[in-house]
Design a protein around this motif. Structure first.
Motif, PDB file in Angstrom:
ATOM      1  N   GLU A 578       0.832  -1.206   0.000  1.00 42.28           N
ATOM      2  CA  GLU A 578       0.000   0.000   0.000  1.00 42.28           C
ATOM      3  C   GLU A 578       0.872   1.264   0.000  1.00 42.28           C
ATOM      4  OE1 GLU A 578      -3.159   2.180   3.054  1.00 42.28           O
ATOM      5  OE2 GLU A 578      -2.745   0.029   3.234  1.00 42.28           O
ATOM      6  N   MET A 579       1.956   1.241   0.793  1.00 47.76           N
ATOM      7  CA  MET A 579       2.868   2.395   0.831  1.00 47.76           C
ATOM      8  C   MET A 579       3.531   2.599  -0.522  1.00 47.76           C
ATOM      9  SD  MET A 579       4.558   1.665   4.572  1.00 47.76           S
ATOM     10  CE  MET A 579       5.750   2.992   4.456  1.00 47.76           C
ATOM     11  N   CYS A 580       3.929   1.504  -1.170  1.00 52.89           N
ATOM     12  CA  CYS A 580       4.546   1.611  -2.497  1.00 52.89           C
ATOM     13  C   CYS A 580       3.566   2.192  -3.505  1.00 52.89           C
ATOM     14  CB  CYS A 580       5.028   0.242  -2.965  1.00 52.89           C
ATOM     15  SG  CYS A 580       6.464  -0.372  -2.075  1.00 52.89           S
ATOM     16  N   LEU A 581       2.300   1.759  -3.420  1.00 52.21           N
ATOM     17  CA  LEU A 581       1.286   2.257  -4.346  1.00 52.21           C
ATOM     18  C   LEU A 581       1.075   3.765  -4.155  1.00 52.21           C
ATOM     19  CD1 LEU A 581      -0.828   1.686  -6.499  1.00 52.21           C
ATOM     20  CD2 LEU A 581      -2.457   1.141  -4.669  1.00 52.21           C
ATOM     21  N   LYS A 582       1.003   4.186  -2.887  1.00 50.81           N
ATOM     22  CA  LYS A 582       0.839   5.624  -2.625  1.00 50.81           C
ATOM     23  C   LYS A 582       2.030   6.408  -3.159  1.00 50.81           C
ATOM     24  CE  LYS A 582      -2.089   5.276   1.497  1.00 50.81           C
ATOM     25  NZ  LYS A 582      -2.180   5.550   2.955  1.00 50.81           N
ATOM     26  N   HIS A 583       3.221   5.857  -2.950  1.00 54.59           N
ATOM     27  CA  HIS A 583       4.423   6.529  -3.433  1.00 54.59           C
ATOM     28  C   HIS A 583       4.391   6.637  -4.952  1.00 54.59           C
ATOM     29  CE1 HIS A 583       8.662   7.774  -3.317  1.00 54.59           C
ATOM     30  NE2 HIS A 583       8.818   7.016  -4.397  1.00 54.59           N
ATOM     31  N   GLN A 584       3.943   5.564  -5.617  1.00 55.09           N
ATOM     32  CA  GLN A 584       3.893   5.568  -7.083  1.00 55.09           C
ATOM     33  C   GLN A 584       2.851   6.569  -7.571  1.00 55.09           C
ATOM     34  OE1 GLN A 584       3.088   1.741  -8.713  1.00 55.09           O
ATOM     35  NE2 GLN A 584       3.426   2.381 -10.840  1.00 55.09           N
ATOM     36  N   ASN A 586       1.833   9.275  -6.002  1.00 58.71           N
ATOM     37  CA  ASN A 586       2.344  10.627  -5.768  1.00 58.71           C
ATOM     38  C   ASN A 586       3.364  11.014  -6.825  1.00 58.71           C
ATOM     39  OD1 ASN A 586       0.784  10.989  -3.481  1.00 58.71           O
ATOM     40  ND2 ASN A 586       2.361  10.206  -2.090  1.00 58.71           N
ATOM     41  N   GLU A 587       4.225  10.054  -7.203  1.00 58.47           N
ATOM     42  CA  GLU A 587       5.214  10.348  -8.240  1.00 58.47           C
ATOM     43  C   GLU A 587       4.530  10.613  -9.571  1.00 58.47           C
ATOM     44  OE1 GLU A 587       8.145   7.304  -8.467  1.00 58.47           O
ATOM     45  OE2 GLU A 587       9.485   8.366  -7.078  1.00 58.47           O
ATOM     46  N   THR A 588       3.471   9.816  -9.859  1.00 52.15           N
ATOM     47  CA  THR A 588       2.739   9.995 -11.125  1.00 52.15           C
ATOM     48  C   THR A 588       2.073  11.360 -11.159  1.00 52.15           C
ATOM     49  OG1 THR A 588       2.327   7.614 -11.227  1.00 52.15           O
ATOM     50  CG2 THR A 588       0.965   9.031 -12.605  1.00 52.15           C
ATOM     51  N   LYS A 589       1.459  11.743 -10.020  1.00 55.88           N
ATOM     52  CA  LYS A 589       0.816  13.054  -9.957  1.00 55.88           C
ATOM     53  C   LYS A 589       1.833  14.172 -10.153  1.00 55.88           C
ATOM     54  CE  LYS A 589      -3.140  11.953  -6.998  1.00 55.88           C
ATOM     55  NZ  LYS A 589      -3.775  12.201  -5.665  1.00 55.88           N
ATOM     56  N   GLU A 590       3.008  13.993  -9.557  1.00 55.73           N
ATOM     57  CA  GLU A 590       4.038  15.020  -9.678  1.00 55.73           C
ATOM     58  C   GLU A 590       4.517  15.118 -11.116  1.00 55.73           C
ATOM     59  OE1 GLU A 590       8.406  16.171  -7.773  1.00 55.73           O
ATOM     60  OE2 GLU A 590       7.250  14.482  -6.983  1.00 55.73           O
ATOM     61  N   GLU A 591       4.696  13.963 -11.780  1.00 55.37           N
ATOM     62  CA  GLU A 591       5.129  13.983 -13.179  1.00 55.37           C
ATOM     63  C   GLU A 591       4.059  14.623 -14.061  1.00 55.37           C
ATOM     64  OE1 GLU A 591       6.025  10.000 -14.161  1.00 55.37           O
ATOM     65  OE2 GLU A 591       7.846   9.885 -12.929  1.00 55.37           O
ATOM     66  N   ALA A 592       2.790  14.277 -13.768  1.00 55.58           N
ATOM     67  CA  ALA A 592       1.704  14.846 -14.563  1.00 55.58           C
ATOM     68  C   ALA A 592       1.610  16.355 -14.365  1.00 55.58           C
ATOM     69  CB  ALA A 592       0.374  14.188 -14.180  1.00 55.58           C
ATOM     70  N   SER A 593       1.815  16.777 -13.125  1.00 60.53           N
ATOM     71  CA  SER A 593       1.776  18.212 -12.839  1.00 60.53           C
ATOM     72  C   SER A 593       2.894  18.938 -13.565  1.00 60.53           C
ATOM     73  CB  SER A 593       1.890  18.438 -11.327  1.00 60.53           C
ATOM     74  OG  SER A 593       1.940  19.805 -11.028  1.00 60.53           O
ATOM     75  N   ASN A 594       4.071  18.360 -13.558  1.00 59.36           N
ATOM     76  CA  ASN A 594       5.203  18.975 -14.252  1.00 59.36           C
ATOM     77  C   ASN A 594       4.947  19.043 -15.755  1.00 59.36           C
ATOM     78  OD1 ASN A 594       6.534  19.266 -11.824  1.00 59.36           O
ATOM     79  ND2 ASN A 594       7.724  17.369 -12.043  1.00 59.36           N
ATOM     80  N   GLU A 595       4.350  17.946 -16.304  1.00 58.14           N
ATOM     81  CA  GLU A 595       4.048  17.920 -17.738  1.00 58.14           C
ATOM     82  C   GLU A 595       3.004  18.974 -18.090  1.00 58.14           C
ATOM     83  OE1 GLU A 595       4.270  16.801 -21.684  1.00 58.14           O
ATOM     84  OE2 GLU A 595       5.544  16.212 -19.989  1.00 58.14           O
ATOM     85  N   TYR A 596       1.994  19.132 -17.203  1.00 61.66           N
ATOM     86  CA  TYR A 596       0.942  20.122 -17.437  1.00 61.66           C
ATOM     87  C   TYR A 596       1.511  21.548 -17.412  1.00 61.66           C
ATOM     88  CZ  TYR A 596      -3.167  23.023 -16.642  1.00 61.66           C
ATOM     89  OH  TYR A 596      -4.115  23.994 -16.721  1.00 61.66           O
ATOM     90  N   GLU A 597       2.395  21.774 -16.449  1.00 64.51           N
ATOM     91  CA  GLU A 597       3.018  23.095 -16.342  1.00 64.51           C
ATOM     92  C   GLU A 597       3.866  23.394 -17.580  1.00 64.51           C
ATOM     93  OE1 GLU A 597       5.180  23.174 -12.729  1.00 64.51           O
ATOM     94  OE2 GLU A 597       3.394  23.197 -11.444  1.00 64.51           O
ATOM     95  N   LEU A 598       4.567  22.359 -18.089  1.00 63.44           N
ATOM     96  CA  LEU A 598       5.382  22.548 -19.282  1.00 63.44           C
ATOM     97  C   LEU A 598       4.506  22.882 -20.489  1.00 63.44           C
ATOM     98  CD1 LEU A 598       8.129  22.448 -20.684  1.00 63.44           C
ATOM     99  CD2 LEU A 598       7.800  19.973 -20.977  1.00 63.44           C
ATOM    100  N   GLN A 599       3.390  22.120 -20.650  1.00 64.65           N
ATOM    101  CA  GLN A 599       2.503  22.368 -21.779  1.00 64.65           C
ATOM    102  C   GLN A 599       1.875  23.759 -21.690  1.00 64.65           C
ATOM    103  OE1 GLN A 599      -0.312  19.155 -21.798  1.00 64.65           O
ATOM    104  NE2 GLN A 599       1.184  17.640 -22.517  1.00 64.65           N
ATOM    105  N   SER A 600       1.500  24.158 -20.473  1.00 62.85           N
ATOM    106  CA  SER A 600       0.914  25.482 -20.280  1.00 62.85           C
ATOM    107  C   SER A 600       1.907  26.562 -20.659  1.00 62.85           C
ATOM    108  CB  SER A 600       0.472  25.661 -18.826  1.00 62.85           C
ATOM    109  OG  SER A 600      -0.503  24.704 -18.486  1.00 62.85           O
TER     110      SER A 600
END
Length: 602
Positions: A578-584, A586-600
């Protein structure tokens, strides 16, 4: 323990002070002996000059006497300044000797009781009373000087009438009693205001420390902190006012003994004069002697206050050492760790902090074998850092819970035990010393320089680039000329310090939390590769770091929730999964956020 009678005696502290201040003390005694002679010569020369002026018109002998009088004045002036220098030197030597003795006696082997408010309070009280010892030499000198004077006065008074001497001594007793009781009141007042003084110091440090300026600016909390500081210092002043009010009241009452003594002795002397047992000249001489003797006794009483304070300090130091430090004698010394540690085993290990009933660790069973890489994971407050500290012998625990090669930890000399351990802790120390000293924890010597060169060669990223050729530069922002480092750079210095020790057991407690991911991964992979065959314990909340371990322990509410290697724990689909899943996620959300900021941005 530390309750030996020697440390609680005035003789012990007097000897400690006199031994370390002998040379300036001898000079001070010589100067004290010379001053009466200078005064006598000055008086004699002045008398001869006056007599010569009245008896002769020849100016030559008068000028000679005047020059001699001027020379005596020069010597007197020099002696006054030499006496001041001697007193200052004696004070500095005593401060150093007493502080060194106290710090040497404080031998800490565990941190359990040190992580309590009581320790901070007791340490503050000890530091506050430490200065009392430096005044003891001066007090002893003054008492000896006054005893010589009082002996002569008493001899004069007793020669005429012993009742006068008894009256004088009787009225001096309240002064001695008051000074002793006042010392106890000062001690009690200091204990009562200690917490408020600590609050004042903490608030002042927060208000003035540069590391706190960011939050004060962002949150605008300076007025709030100032109100907290004012409230704390008001409480300190309140205790001081109470103490001074009591002192003033009792000093006024004690002061009544002086006029009562004067009235009693005057009535007795007038009666003796009326009975023709004293002449008018005797009456005048006795009045002067009694007045001088009374002042001398008052000075002696005032200096006994310092003696009492030294005894109170000695008692406080003994209690502090008995409570927090470890005394080792030939009878109580634990056996040395002569063999290498092969295994550390916890058996039903439980632990709670002092003054708390909540178990931080509850019946832990595990074996930490040499050569293993163990990761401790879990949510905040789960007990993972505490478990690592206990395994490394940093806390006090009951016997029968932790073993080293089948030897109970409490039967082992911990000073030897710690030689086989190294650590990078979360709250690492930022030593206000040079780069070389920060890493090697030793003076600038060829061996220390070789260690620093090895770190720069094998782990160059642990030392900032601009410091590679400057081992003697001071670090921090406490001293002028120091180089300020970021939090991540300080953590790399702490990591370099830990690996330089090259210990068989290494604890990494969130050791890379302030490093960038690339440096963290590079450092851990290289370190673990070089430490094959040695034991490393990693405390972390990052799952990729935990995956580097041979075994992972998942802590939850002070207990071992899961235990196994990375693949096994993932297959169990339990808490670790469960901890690994949460970590994954969170990392996915962070990558998506960074990608969204780049596209913007694009």
């Amino acid at each position: 323990m530390f309750g030996q009678p020697a440390m609680n005696s005035l003789w012990f502290w007097a000897r400690l002070c006199f031994v370390h201040a002998s040379r300036p003390l001898y000079l001070l005694i010589f100067l004290m002996g010379m001053q009466p002679l200078l005064t006598w010569w000055q008086f004699g020369l002045t008398r001869r000059i006056v007599d010569s002026l009245a008896a002769t018109a020849d100016w030559k002998p008068i000028i000679t006497l005047a020059l001699l009088l001027g020379l005596v004045q020069v010597f007197n002036f020099a002696f006054i300044h030499l006496e001041r220098w001697s007193n200052d030197t004696i004070g500095l030597n005593i401060d150093r000797a007493v502080a060194r003795h106290v710090y040497t006696q404080i031998s800490i082997h565990t941190i359990t009781r040190l992580e309590t408010p009581e320790y901070a309070n007791d340490l503050h009280l000890l530091k506050m009373s430490l200065n009392n010892v430096r005044f003891m030499v001066g007090a002893v000198i003054r008492i000896v000087r006054q005893l010589v004077l009082i002996a002569s006065y008493m001899n004069i008074i007793a020669h005429y009438n012993s009742w006068l001497l008894l009256v004088l001594l009787a009225f001096s007793i309240p002064g001695f009693v008051f000074e002793q009781k006042y010392a106890n009141r000062m001690e009690n007042s200091q204990q009562q205001r200690a917490q408020h003084e600590l609050s004042v110091w903490h608030m002042a440090d927060i208000l003035t420390n540069s590391r706190n300026s960011r939050e004060m600016l962002i949150f605008g909390i300076r007025p709030f902190l100032l109100r907290k500081w004012e409230a704390a210092i008001s409480n300190v002043h309140m205790h001081f006012r109470q103490l001074h009010r009591i002192e003033l009241t009792w000093r006024l009452l004690y002061g009544l003994s002086t006029p009562l003594c004067l009235i009693t002795t005057q009535c007795l002397m007038i009666y003796l004069v009326s009975q023709h047992k004293l002449t008018i000249g005797d009456y005048i001489a006795l009045t002067a002697a009694i007045s001088s003797a009374e002042g001398t006794l008052s000075v002696i009483a005032n200096n006994t206050l310092i003696m009492k304070q030294v005894l109170l300090f000695a008692g406080r130091l003994t209690r502090f050492l008995n409570r927090y430090a470890s005394a080792t004698t030939e009878e109580t010394a634990s056996p040395k760790v002569k063999q290498e540690i092969q295994i550390i085993a916890a058996r039903k290990l439980s632990f709670k902090y002092p003054n708390s009933e909540r178990l931080i660790l509850d019946k832990i069973d595990l074996a930490l074998e040499r050569g293993k890489v163990l990761a401790l994971v879990g949510e905040n407050g789960s007990g993972k850092s505490t478990l690592a500290s206990v395994l490394f012998g940093l806390h006090e625990i009951d016997s029968g819970m932790l073993y080293m090669n089948e030897n109970d930890l409490n039967d082992v000399d911990r000073s030897e035990w710690f030689k086989q351990f190294s650590v990078v802790q979360q709250d690492y120390i930022r030593y206000p010393m040079s780069l070389l000293e920060n890493i090697t924890l030793a003076e600038n010597a060829p061996a220390s320089r070789q260690q620093l060169e090895w770190v720069q060669r094998e782990y160059p990223y642990l030392i900032p680039d601009h410091l590679h050729n400057n081992p003697d530069v001071l670090l921090g922002n406490n001293l002028i000329g120091s180089v300020q480092l970021s939090g991540g750079q300080w953590q790399r210095i702490a990591a370099a310090r830990a690996i330089v020790k090259s210990a068989p057991f290494l604890l990494l407690d969130e050791a890379t939390s302030e490093m960038d991911p690339e440096t963290s991964a590079q450092f851990l992979h290289k370190l673990l590769d070089e430490r094959k065959g040695l034991t490393t314990v990693i405390v972390t909340h990052l799952m990729p770091i935990a995956a580097m371990a041979d075994e992972i322990i998942v802590m939850h509410e002070g207990k071992i929730a899961e235990q196994g290697d990375y693949e096994t724990l993932l297959k169990q689909r339990g808490k670790f999964s469960e901890m690994c899943l949460k970590h994954q996620i969170n990392e996915t959300k962070e990558e998506a956020s960074n990608e969204y900021e780049l596209q913007s941005f694009v």
